[in-house]
Enzyme design. Structure first.
Site, short mmCIF file in Angstrom:
data_model
loop_
_atom_site.label_atom_id
_atom_site.label_comp_id
_atom_site.label_asym_id
_atom_site.label_seq_id
_atom_site.Cartn_x
_atom_site.Cartn_y
_atom_site.Cartn_z
N HIS A 100 -18.66 8.03 -26.18
CA HIS A 100 -17.91 7.38 -25.11
C HIS A 100 -18.87 6.91 -24.01
O HIS A 100 -19.87 7.57 -23.72
CB HIS A 100 -16.91 8.34 -24.50
CG HIS A 100 -15.99 8.97 -25.51
ND1 HIS A 100 -15.17 8.25 -26.32
CD2 HIS A 100 -15.78 10.28 -25.82
CE1 HIS A 100 -14.48 9.07 -27.10
NE2 HIS A 100 -14.83 10.30 -26.81
N GLU A 118 -15.50 14.57 -21.41
CA GLU A 118 -14.40 15.40 -21.87
C GLU A 118 -14.89 16.82 -22.16
O GLU A 118 -16.09 17.11 -22.15
CB GLU A 118 -13.78 14.80 -23.13
CG GLU A 118 -14.74 14.72 -24.31
CD GLU A 118 -14.16 13.93 -25.48
OE1 GLU A 118 -13.36 14.50 -26.24
OE2 GLU A 118 -14.52 12.74 -25.64
N HIS A 175 -20.39 12.87 -31.02
CA HIS A 175 -19.60 14.06 -31.32
C HIS A 175 -18.52 13.73 -32.35
O HIS A 175 -18.19 12.56 -32.58
CB HIS A 175 -18.93 14.59 -30.05
CG HIS A 175 -17.97 13.63 -29.42
ND1 HIS A 175 -18.38 12.64 -28.56
CD2 HIS A 175 -16.62 13.47 -29.55
CE1 HIS A 175 -17.33 11.93 -28.18
NE2 HIS A 175 -16.25 12.42 -28.77
N ARG A 195 -16.88 3.98 -32.26
CA ARG A 195 -16.97 4.71 -33.54
C ARG A 195 -18.32 4.44 -34.18
O ARG A 195 -18.75 3.29 -34.34
CB ARG A 195 -15.82 4.26 -34.45
CG ARG A 195 -15.54 5.18 -35.61
CD ARG A 195 -14.32 4.74 -36.42
NE ARG A 195 -13.09 4.87 -35.64
CZ ARG A 195 -12.26 3.88 -35.38
NH1 ARG A 195 -12.52 2.66 -35.81
NH2 ARG A 195 -11.17 4.08 -34.67
#
Length: 318
Positions: A100, A118, A175, A195
Site C-alpha cells: 500500500h 494497517e 505483505h 497487487r
C-alpha cells in the site's frame, strides 16, 4: 450530548479467497461462502457502515461524520474524510501479495485522501498458518528484477502466526495474509492496494487478476524495515489493557474484561469491536447488551462509561 453508543452494521465483500467463517464464527448473515471481508466500522465510499440505533439510525457513518462532526470532535474546518477503517478478514485461501502507498503517494498519484498503514490482530489461525511480511531485496533494482523473474520464494519473507498475535504493517510493506487465518484489521480509511503476486490464480471466467508491479515497486520500502513499536500493559483487577500500537494515524489496544470497571474516555472518540464473550455497556442510567461480533463507536462527549461481563475488545482511536 449524544449519550449512547453508535452501533454499526457490517458491509460484506465477496472475495476469491473468502470463506464462511464470518457466518460460522460470528453469526453474520453473509452473502456467500466466499465472503472474505466484513467492513465493520467504515465510512469509506466503497463500503460505508450503517448506523443501527439512536437518532441517526439508518444513516451511514460517512453521513454522520459530515453532518454531526461534534460526535467525533471534528473541527468545522476539517474537510478530510473519516480517518479509520476496521475490518474482519476470513482467509479461506491465500490473499494476494500486495503493498500500500503512503499518504503522499496516495494523494499525489491516485487523488485519494489517505494511504494505508494497517495492523492485524489474529483472531483465529489454523495450525501452521503463515503470512508474508516483508522482502529480502537490498535495492530497488534487485526488487524489480526478482519480481520480474518471479523469484517469489527467494524474495518474500514468511512468518508463522497463532491466535492472539499482533502484526504491524506500515505503508510500503509487502505483505499477504495466509490461508486459514482470520484477522481484525485496523487501518487508515483507504482501499488503495497494489497487487504484486496472485499465485497465477484465475477467476470463474479464466482471467487472472490485474497486477500493479510498477506502482508496487515505487512505493515499497527498500530494504525492508522491521517497524519498532512499544507495547504497554495496564492491569487492574477486572480489566487488562494492552496497547498494541500507537502511531501518527491510530492507536489500538486489546482489552480483556473479567468483572466490572468504570472508564474515563480520553480520546476524541473510541471504536470498539467485541471479539469474544459478552457483557453490558453502561452510560449513566442507560444499559446496552454487547456480545461477540458487535462493533460500535463511543462518541465525543461521553466522559465516563462502565463495562461489566467477561469479554475481549479491540479498541481503536485517532
Amino acid at each position: 450530548m449524544y449519550n449512547e453508543p453508535i452501533f454499526l452494521r457490517p458491509v460484506f465483500k465477496e472475495k476469491i479467497w473468502g470463506g464462511k467463517k464470518l457466518r460460522t464464527v460470528y453469526n453474520y448473515d453473509i452473502p456467500s461462502e466466499q465472503t472474505g471481508e466484513a467492513w465493520v466500522i467504515s465510512a469509506h465510499p466503497n463500503g460505508p457502515s450503517v448506523i443501527e440505533n439512536g437518532p441517526l439510525k439508518g444513516q451511514t457513518l460517512a453521513e454522520a461524520w459530515e453532518s454531526h462532526g461534534e460526535l467525533f470532535n471534528k473541527s468545522v474546518d476539517n474537510n478530510e474524510a473519516y480517518p479509520l477503517l476496521v475490518k474482519i478478514l476470513d482467509a479461506n485461501d491465500d490473499l494476494s501479495v500486495q503493498v500500500h502507498p503512503d499518504d503522499t503517494f496516495a494523494h499525489e498519484v491516485e487523488g485519494v485522501p489517505y494511504g494505508k498503514t494497517e495492523c492485524w490482530y489474529v483472531l483465529d489461525a489454523e495450525p501452521g498458518s503463515e503470512l508474508i511480511l516483508g522482502h529480502n531485496a537490498e535495492t530497488k533494482q534487485e526488487l524489480e528484477q526478482m519480481m520480474a523473474n518471479g523469484e517469489w520464494d527467494k524474495l518474500l519473507r514468511r512468518i508463522k502466526v497463532q491466535p492472539g498475535d499482533f502484526v504491524y504493517v506500515p505503508s510500503g510493506t509487502i505483505h499477504a495474509i495466509g490461508k486459514g487465518i482470520v484477522i481484525l484489521e485496523t487501518q487508515q480509511s483507504s482501499d488503495m492496494t497494489y497487487r504484486v503476486y496472485d499465485y497465477d490464480r484465475t477467476d470463474a471466467d479464466g482471467n487472472q487478476r490485474e497486477l500493479h508491479l510498477e506502482k508496487a515497486a515505487a512505493v515499497t520500502t527498500v530494504p525492508h524495515q522491521i517497524p519498532e513499536f512499544n507495547q504497554e500493559e495496564s492491569v487492574s483487577v477486572d480489566l487488562n489493557k494492552r496497547k498494541l500500537v500507537q502511531n501518527d494515524y491510530f492507536g489500538v489496544s486489546l482489552w480483556r474484561l473479567n468483572g466490572h470497571v468504570e472508564q474515563t474516555m480520553k480520546a476524541d472518540f473510541l471504536q470498539v469491536s467485541v471479539i469474544k464473550g459478552d457483557g453490558v455497556l453502561s452510560l449513566g442510567e442507560k444499559r446496552f447488551a454487547i456480545e461477540k461480533g458487535m462493533h460500535f463507536i463511543l462518541p465525543h462527549g461521553i466522559r465516563k462509561f462502565e463495562l461489566s461481563g467477561e469479554a475481549e475488545f479491540v479498541v481503536s482511536w485517532v
